[in-house]
Design an enzyme around this catalytic site. Structure first.
Site, PDB file in Angstrom:
ATOM      1  N   HIS A  27       0.844  -1.200   0.000  1.00 21.66           N
ATOM      2  CA  HIS A  27       0.000   0.000   0.000  1.00 21.66           C
ATOM      3  C   HIS A  27       0.878   1.248   0.000  1.00 21.66           C
ATOM      4  CE1 HIS A  27      -3.683   2.315   1.202  1.00 21.66           C
ATOM      5  NE2 HIS A  27      -2.738   3.139   1.641  1.00 21.66           N
ATOM      6  N   GLU A  28       1.868   1.283   0.885  1.00 25.60           N
ATOM      7  CA  GLU A  28       2.746   2.446   0.971  1.00 25.60           C
ATOM      8  C   GLU A  28       3.675   2.555  -0.238  1.00 25.60           C
ATOM      9  OE1 GLU A  28       2.433   4.849   3.043  1.00 25.60           O
ATOM     10  OE2 GLU A  28       0.819   3.827   4.097  1.00 25.60           O
ATOM     11  N   HIS A  31       1.984   4.181  -3.214  1.00 26.48           N
ATOM     12  CA  HIS A  31       1.942   5.647  -3.166  1.00 26.48           C
ATOM     13  C   HIS A  31       3.242   6.239  -3.705  1.00 26.48           C
ATOM     14  CE1 HIS A  31      -1.844   6.032  -1.149  1.00 26.48           C
ATOM     15  NE2 HIS A  31      -1.435   5.499  -0.010  1.00 26.48           N
TER      16      HIS A  31
END
Length: 226
Positions: A27-28, A31
């Site tokens: 998820h990170e 980004h």
């Protein structure tokens, strides 16, 4: 402690560790990867485009807050966050549009991982015997992989900054509305915690139908919904 089953604890950890770590880490990384593609190399230069989960651990959000919530809710729910990937929005080629894409990349990664765990479950069901211990363990891992990724996807799309949904909404709104969200952002985590914790607890009641819908959809596709 009476009734404490070490073997069961280790089994549970073995089921949740891999999909849980990947769900948060990817998820990170998503980004940061999206930001790099759109003109901002900050996360890349700081070494945050890494699958090493230790680079994404926040002592407060990843450890202290989830443990506190488990204690306060008697194990019923938990909430936390990883160390946010730094993004310098001024470096993005089209700041308002690209902010939406960078924010959406995290939930998008969770959706992709839920799909991947679904496909793996289908493969396991087709290749391994249903009665084997390996098959049962792998299907448990796939089930949790679907659940945790859908939960993270839906939760992060809640339109309260600094959650991803808040940044997406900020990018979609005209300048006046975006400015209001920017003023709310420093208090966003506090607002989310208040909405999550009893006696309020309204946030989970709002997102639960969406979580259940998508989890049931992917579990059914994987042949895991009984």
């Amino acid at each position: 402690m009476q009734g404490f089953d070490v073997a069961q604890l280790l089994l549970t950890i073995s089921v949740v560790a891999i999909p849980g770590i990947f769900a948060i880490t990817m998820h990170e990384v998503a980004h940061g990867w999206a930001a790099k593609k759109l003109g901002d190399p900050t996360a890349f230069m700081l070494g945050r485009l890494s699958l090493n989960p230790l680079k994404h651990v926040d002592p407060i959000g990843t450890v202290a807050v989830p443990l506190a919530m488990l204690w306060l809710t008697h194990g019923a729910s938990a909430f936390g966050w990883a160390k946010p990937v730094p993004v310098a929005f001024r470096n993005l080629r089209n700041a308002k549009r690209d902010m939406i894409l960078v924010a959406a990349a995290g939930p998008g990664a969770n959706l992709a991982m839920a799909t991947a765990w679904t496909l793996l479950a289908m493969l396991v069901g087709a290749v391994l015997a249903d009665s084997s211990l390996l098959s049962a363990w792998l299907l448990s891992v796939c089930t949790f992989g679907i659940q945790i990724n859908i939960l993270l996807m839906v939760f992060n799309l809640v339109p309260i900054p600094p959650l991803d949904g808040g940044r997406v909404l900020s990018g979609l709104l005209p300048r006046a509305g975006s400015d209001v969200l920017d003023r709310i952002e420093p208090f966003g985590i506090i607002i989310v915690l208040v909405l999550m914790l009893p006696p309020v607890g309204v946030l989970w009641r709002v997102i639960e139908p969406f979580v259940r819908f998508f989890v049931d959809f992917f579990l059914a596709a994987a042949g895991l919904l009984y």
